[in-house]
Design a protein around this motif. Structure first.
Motif, mmCIF file in Angstrom:
data_model
loop_
_atom_site.group_PDB
_atom_site.id
_atom_site.type_symbol
_atom_site.label_atom_id
_atom_site.label_comp_id
_atom_site.label_asym_id
_atom_site.label_seq_id
_atom_site.Cartn_x
_atom_site.Cartn_y
_atom_site.Cartn_z
ATOM 1 N N SER A 7 1.086 -1.452 0.160
ATOM 2 C CA SER A 7 -0.069 -0.195 0.029
ATOM 3 C C SER A 7 0.840 1.215 -0.283
ATOM 4 O O SER A 7 0.537 2.850 -0.426
ATOM 5 C CB SER A 7 -1.045 0.199 1.285
ATOM 6 O OG SER A 7 -0.604 -0.074 2.788
ATOM 7 N N ASP A 29 2.401 3.444 -3.223
ATOM 8 C CA ASP A 29 1.157 4.322 -4.023
ATOM 9 C C ASP A 29 1.849 5.312 -3.319
ATOM 10 O O ASP A 29 1.266 5.511 -1.023
ATOM 11 C CB ASP A 29 -0.201 4.021 -3.639
ATOM 12 C CG ASP A 29 -1.221 4.969 -3.893
ATOM 13 O OD1 ASP A 29 -1.001 6.189 -4.251
ATOM 14 O OD2 ASP A 29 -2.283 4.946 -4.435
ATOM 15 N N ARG A 73 -1.271 7.483 -1.135
ATOM 16 C CA ARG A 73 -2.008 6.584 0.534
ATOM 17 C C ARG A 73 -1.356 6.363 0.940
ATOM 18 O O ARG A 73 -1.142 6.597 2.169
ATOM 19 C CB ARG A 73 -1.725 5.076 0.033
ATOM 20 C CG ARG A 73 -2.572 4.312 0.767
ATOM 21 C CD ARG A 73 -3.826 4.671 1.816
ATOM 22 N NE ARG A 73 -3.756 4.349 3.306
ATOM 23 C CZ ARG A 73 -4.052 4.618 4.046
ATOM 24 N NH1 ARG A 73 -4.719 6.173 3.923
ATOM 25 N NH2 ARG A 73 -4.132 4.208 5.323
ATOM 26 N N SER A 97 -7.024 1.136 -0.518
ATOM 27 C CA SER A 97 -5.812 1.291 -1.176
ATOM 28 C C SER A 97 -5.568 0.118 -1.702
ATOM 29 O O SER A 97 -5.620 -0.328 -3.730
ATOM 30 C CB SER A 97 -4.830 1.464 -0.621
ATOM 31 O OG SER A 97 -3.475 1.924 -1.027
#
Length: 243
Positions: free
Chosen positions: A176, A179, A182, A219
Motif C-alpha cells: 500500500s 502508492d 496513500r 487502497s
C-alpha cells in the motif's frame, strides 16, 4: 532476484535453538521487502547455503511462512513466494482495524506517561523517515507504533490475536505504501492518532484507528483495479491491427 544469487551475505547464527527463527525472520524480511518476488521459486539448498545453515531450519521456516500465507507449498516439494491476494489482504485489514480500534481505546485508558513518551518518540521517527522517503525504516517505525499501542492495551488475548494476523497484513502494508498518495494519507492519519492519544480522546482514537485500516483496505482494492486496467490497456495495444 533469484534466491540462488544473493546480493548480500546473510548468515544465520550457529546457535542451534535459534536457527529456525532466524531463517524465518530473514526469509520474511526478504519477501516483505520485495527482494523475493511473488511467484519466485525458493530452493532449500540455495537458501541454506546463503544463510550458512543446514537445510532443516530452512525447511521448517518455509512451513512456518506457508502458515502465514507468505509462501506456497506446491506438489513435488516445490515452494514459491505466494502471490498477494488483494481481497484476502483487504479482509485482514478490516479485522485488524477492529482489533486495533479496541486496543487503542484500552491503551488510551492505561498508558502511563512513559508509555505516551515512547509513542511520541516513535511518531517522531515515523515523521523523519517519511520526510526523507526512507520507506523500509518508515515501515519499521510504523510496525513499532502499532505494536506499542496493542501491547499497551494490557489485554493478552487481544495481543495474541493481533500477532497471529500481523504477518498477513504486513505484506499488504508494504504494497500500500508504494502508492505515494496513500503513503502521505496514512502518515497524516498517524499524526491525528497520536494527537488523539495526547488528548486521551477514546472515541476519536477508536474512530481514527478503524478508519486508518479501512482506508488501507480501500487502497489495496484500488491498486487491484488499477492493475486490471493496465492489463486491459496492454491487451488493447497489442491487439491485431492496433496502431
Amino acid at each position: 532476484m533469484s534466491a540462488e544469487v544473493p546480493t548480500t551475505d546473510v548468515r544465520v547464527p550457529a546457535r542451534k535453538g535459534d536457527r529456525h527463527q532466524e531463517a524465518v525472520t530473514l526469509l520474511r524480511r526478504m519477501i516483505l521487502s520485495g527482494e523475493l518476488a511473488p511467484g519466485e521459486p525458493l530452493r532449500e539448498v540455495a537458501l541454506s547455503e546463503q544463510f550458512g545453515t543446514s537445510r532443516t531450519p530452512v525447511r521448517e521456516a518455509l512451513r512456518t511462512l506457508a502458515a502465514e500465507g507468505l509462501v506456497t507449498l506446491l506438489p513435488n516439494r516445490t515452494v514459491q513466494v505466494s502471490q498477494l491476494d488483494e481481497q484476502a489482504a483487504s479482509d485482514v485489514f478490516s479485522v485488524l482495524g477492529a482489533l486495533e480500534s479496541l486496543a487503542a481505546r484500552l491503551a488510551c485508558e492505561r498508558m502511563r506517561p512513559e508509555d505516551m513518551e515512547v509513542l511520541s518518540e516513535l511518531q517522531g521517527d515515523l515523521a523523519h523517515y517519511f520526510e526523507v522517503r526512507d520507506r523500509p525504516r518508515y515501515l519499521e517505525a510504523n510496525r513499532l507504533i502499532h505494536e506499542h499501542i496493542v501491547e499497551s492495551s494490557g489485554n493478552s488475548s487481544l495481543v495474541l490475536a493481533w500477532r497471529l494476523l500481523l504477518p498477513r497484513a504486513e505484506r499488504a502494508r508494504h504494497v500500500s505504501t508504494l502508492d505515494h498518495a496513500r503513503w502521505a494519507e496514512a502518515f497524516q492519519e498517524h499524526v491525528e492518532i497520536e494527537r488523539a492519544f495526547r488528548a486521551r480522546d477514546l472515541d476519536a482514537i477508536a474512530r481514527l484507528m478503524e478508519a486508518h485500516f479501512e482506508n488501507g483496505a480501500a487502497s489495496i482494492q484500488e491498486a487491484r483495479k488499477r492493475a486490471r486496467r493496465e492489463q486491459r490497456s496492454r491487451a488493447y495495444r497489442s491487439a491485431p491491427g492496433a496502431e
